[in-house]
Design a protein around this motif. Structure first.
Motif, PDB file in Angstrom:
ATOM      1  N   LYS A 107      74.235  33.598  95.911  1.00 38.05           N
ATOM      2  CA  LYS A 107      73.277  32.768  95.184  1.00 38.05           C
ATOM      3  C   LYS A 107      72.454  31.983  96.192  1.00 38.05           C
ATOM      4  CE  LYS A 107      72.885  29.166  91.651  1.00 38.05           C
ATOM      5  NZ  LYS A 107      73.620  28.233  90.760  1.00 38.05           N
ATOM      6  N   CYS A 108      71.143  31.951  95.987  1.00 37.95           N
ATOM      7  CA  CYS A 108      70.247  31.268  96.918  1.00 37.95           C
ATOM      8  C   CYS A 108      69.860  29.891  96.381  1.00 37.95           C
ATOM      9  CB  CYS A 108      68.983  32.097  97.149  1.00 37.95           C
ATOM     10  SG  CYS A 108      69.298  33.728  97.857  1.00 37.95           S
ATOM     11  N   TYR A 113      64.765  33.749  96.706  1.00 39.49           N
ATOM     12  CA  TYR A 113      65.177  34.846  95.834  1.00 39.49           C
ATOM     13  C   TYR A 113      66.232  35.685  96.552  1.00 39.49           C
ATOM     14  CZ  TYR A 113      61.125  33.741  92.942  1.00 39.49           C
ATOM     15  OH  TYR A 113      60.225  33.106  92.142  1.00 39.49           O
ATOM     16  N   LEU A 114      67.219  36.137  95.784  1.00 37.98           N
ATOM     17  CA  LEU A 114      68.330  36.921  96.327  1.00 37.98           C
ATOM     18  C   LEU A 114      68.027  38.409  96.258  1.00 37.98           C
ATOM     19  CD1 LEU A 114      71.306  36.915  97.348  1.00 37.98           C
ATOM     20  CD2 LEU A 114      71.983  37.116  94.944  1.00 37.98           C
ATOM     21  N   HIS A 115      68.278  39.115  97.364  1.00 43.88           N
ATOM     22  CA  HIS A 115      68.117  40.567  97.397  1.00 43.88           C
ATOM     23  C   HIS A 115      69.090  41.148  98.406  1.00 43.88           C
ATOM     24  CE1 HIS A 115      66.334  44.478  97.009  1.00 43.88           C
ATOM     25  NE2 HIS A 115      66.041  44.527  98.296  1.00 43.88           N
ATOM     26  N   LYS A 116      70.058  41.932  97.890  1.00 41.71           N
ATOM     27  CA  LYS A 116      71.049  42.620  98.724  1.00 41.71           C
ATOM     28  C   LYS A 116      71.753  41.666  99.687  1.00 41.71           C
ATOM     29  CE  LYS A 116      68.870  47.163  98.402  1.00 41.71           C
ATOM     30  NZ  LYS A 116      68.313  48.331  99.127  1.00 41.71           N
ATOM     31  N   PHE A 120      65.230  35.297 100.314  1.00 38.30           N
ATOM     32  CA  PHE A 120      63.839  35.448 100.720  1.00 38.30           C
ATOM     33  C   PHE A 120      62.961  34.462  99.958  1.00 38.30           C
ATOM     34  CE2 PHE A 120      65.925  39.524 101.231  1.00 38.30           C
ATOM     35  CZ  PHE A 120      65.481  39.976 102.468  1.00 38.30           C
ATOM     36  N   ARG A 121      61.959  33.927 100.638  1.00 40.29           N
ATOM     37  CA  ARG A 121      60.957  33.118  99.944  1.00 40.29           C
ATOM     38  C   ARG A 121      60.052  33.997  99.092  1.00 40.29           C
ATOM     39  NH1 ARG A 121      60.223  27.863 100.587  1.00 40.29           N
ATOM     40  NH2 ARG A 121      61.255  26.774 102.290  1.00 40.29           N
ATOM     41  N   GLN A 122      59.730  35.181  99.605  1.00 36.98           N
ATOM     42  CA  GLN A 122      58.961  36.168  98.864  1.00 36.98           C
ATOM     43  C   GLN A 122      59.739  37.472  98.851  1.00 36.98           C
ATOM     44  OE1 GLN A 122      55.116  36.338 100.748  1.00 36.98           O
ATOM     45  NE2 GLN A 122      54.329  34.621  99.552  1.00 36.98           N
ATOM     46  N   CYS A 123      59.786  38.118  97.703  1.00 39.10           N
ATOM     47  CA  CYS A 123      60.567  39.350  97.592  1.00 39.10           C
ATOM     48  C   CYS A 123      59.986  40.452  98.475  1.00 39.10           C
ATOM     49  CB  CYS A 123      60.602  39.810  96.138  1.00 39.10           C
ATOM     50  SG  CYS A 123      61.637  38.771  95.080  1.00 39.10           S
ATOM     51  N   PRO A 124      60.852  41.311  99.059  1.00 41.22           N
ATOM     52  CA  PRO A 124      60.391  42.405  99.920  1.00 41.22           C
ATOM     53  C   PRO A 124      59.567  43.415  99.135  1.00 41.22           C
ATOM     54  CG  PRO A 124      62.758  42.027 100.145  1.00 41.22           C
ATOM     55  CD  PRO A 124      62.311  41.245  98.961  1.00 41.22           C
ATOM     56  N   PRO A 125      58.846  44.303  99.842  1.00 36.54           N
ATOM     57  CA  PRO A 125      58.092  45.366  99.161  1.00 36.54           C
ATOM     58  C   PRO A 125      59.005  46.219  98.285  1.00 36.54           C
ATOM     59  CG  PRO A 125      57.462  45.217 101.468  1.00 36.54           C
ATOM     60  CD  PRO A 125      58.635  44.311 101.295  1.00 36.54           C
ATOM     61  N   SER A 126      58.460  46.780  97.228  1.00 35.00           N
ATOM     62  CA  SER A 126      59.176  47.607  96.252  1.00 35.00           C
ATOM     63  C   SER A 126      60.160  46.804  95.409  1.00 35.00           C
ATOM     64  CB  SER A 126      59.923  48.768  96.932  1.00 35.00           C
ATOM     65  OG  SER A 126      59.014  49.593  97.619  1.00 35.00           O
ATOM     66  N   THR A 127      60.022  45.470  95.409  1.00 39.74           N
ATOM     67  CA  THR A 127      60.833  44.627  94.536  1.00 39.74           C
ATOM     68  C   THR A 127      59.923  43.617  93.841  1.00 39.74           C
ATOM     69  OG1 THR A 127      61.319  42.961  96.235  1.00 39.74           O
ATOM     70  CG2 THR A 127      62.837  44.823  96.073  1.00 39.74           C
ATOM     71  N   GLU A 135      66.339  36.421  91.520  1.00 41.25           N
ATOM     72  CA  GLU A 135      66.671  37.628  92.265  1.00 41.25           C
ATOM     73  C   GLU A 135      65.434  38.502  92.419  1.00 41.25           C
ATOM     74  OE1 GLU A 135      69.839  39.651  90.337  1.00 41.25           O
ATOM     75  OE2 GLU A 135      71.321  38.082  90.732  1.00 41.25           O
ATOM     76  N   CYS A 136      65.475  39.391  93.415  1.00 43.70           N
ATOM     77  CA  CYS A 136      64.434  40.391  93.613  1.00 43.70           C
ATOM     78  C   CYS A 136      64.926  41.702  93.001  1.00 43.70           C
ATOM     79  CB  CYS A 136      64.133  40.588  95.094  1.00 43.70           C
ATOM     80  SG  CYS A 136      63.517  39.116  95.934  1.00 43.70           S
ATOM     81  N   GLN A 137      64.238  42.178  91.984  1.00 44.89           N
ATOM     82  CA  GLN A 137      64.657  43.399  91.299  1.00 44.89           C
ATOM     83  C   GLN A 137      63.892  44.589  91.840  1.00 44.89           C
ATOM     84  OE1 GLN A 137      63.668  43.937  87.080  1.00 44.89           O
ATOM     85  NE2 GLN A 137      65.819  44.359  86.709  1.00 44.89           N
ATOM     86  N   GLU A 138      64.631  45.685  92.052  1.00 47.25           N
ATOM     87  CA  GLU A 138      64.005  46.915  92.544  1.00 47.25           C
ATOM     88  C   GLU A 138      62.957  47.411  91.554  1.00 47.25           C
ATOM     89  OE1 GLU A 138      64.386  48.652  95.266  1.00 47.25           O
ATOM     90  OE2 GLU A 138      66.113  47.704  96.222  1.00 47.25           O
TER      91      GLU A 138
END
Length: 205
Positions: A107-108, A113-116, A120-127, A135-138
């Motif tokens: 938990k962040c 945002y939580l991803h794997k 992250f402050r901003q979700c990675p690409p493809s999420t 959370e960052c969703q795929e």
């Protein structure tokens, strides 16, 4: 000579007993802070070892460090049970509020945002960011759009003023994780048809 050695040993033993008695009096009088649940405790550094089911939490105040025995580790820490002592270990990432291990966050903190297992402050690409769960969703990896289809109306390509044309695209590669957010795979739009069909109606198959 033996008498001197005997007196010296007696003096050392008396000093140890005096120190232990003073420690017990201070502990019973509540003069030692942060010693709840301790097996061993220091006036300067708090808990050194804890009872079996408790976790030893160590934090710093300037150059000094203090120990405390707790039932559950606070935010930013996770519990590690050992043969001699159970410890609260700090999550490596400062943006992590709760972690499973030192490098895997569960938990962040706010604004992350939580991803794997990472924050992250901003979700990675493809999420895509999910504000409700933080959370960052795929998202689906999609291919290009096809060309627009022929303009039709109820199976006819002419004879009406307006019809509909469509285009499609496919999901590329293997299936994504469960619950992945996929955008539309089909689009439609209004199109103008030929009002008159040459030689009669031209119906599509």
């Amino acid at each position: 000579m033996l008498w001197i050695i005997f007196m010296l040993l007696l003096f050392i033993s008396s000093m140890e007993m005096l120190t232990q008695n003073r420690w017990k009096k201070q502990a019973s009088a509540g003069l030692l802070e942060n010693c709840t649940g301790c097996v061993l405790c220091s006036e300067d550094n708090g808990c050194i070892t804890c009872h079996q089911r408790l976790f030893l939490l160590i934090w710093r105040d300037g150059i000094r460090q203090y120990g405390m025995c707790v039932h559950t580790c606070p935010p930013g820490y996770f519990g590690v049970r050992g043969l001699e002592v159970n410890r609260c270990t700090k999550c490596r990432s400062p943006s992590c509020e709760s972690c499973f291990s030192r490098d895997f966050c569960m938990k962040c903190k706010d604004k992350f945002y939580l991803h794997k297992g990472q924050c992250f402050r901003q979700c990675p690409p493809s999420t895509a960011a999910q504000p409700d769960t933080r959370e960052c969703q795929e998202t689906c990896e999609l291919g290009p759009w096809s060309q627009w289809s022929t303009c039709t109306h109820e199976g006819r390509t002419c004879g009406c003023k307006w019809g509909v044309e469509t285009r499609v695209r496919e999901v590329l590669g293997a299936a994504r994780e469960e619950g992945a957010a996929c955008p539309a795979l089909l689009e439609t739009r209004k199109c103008r048809m030929r009002k008159h069909c040459p030689g009669g109606e031209n119906r599509t198959a």
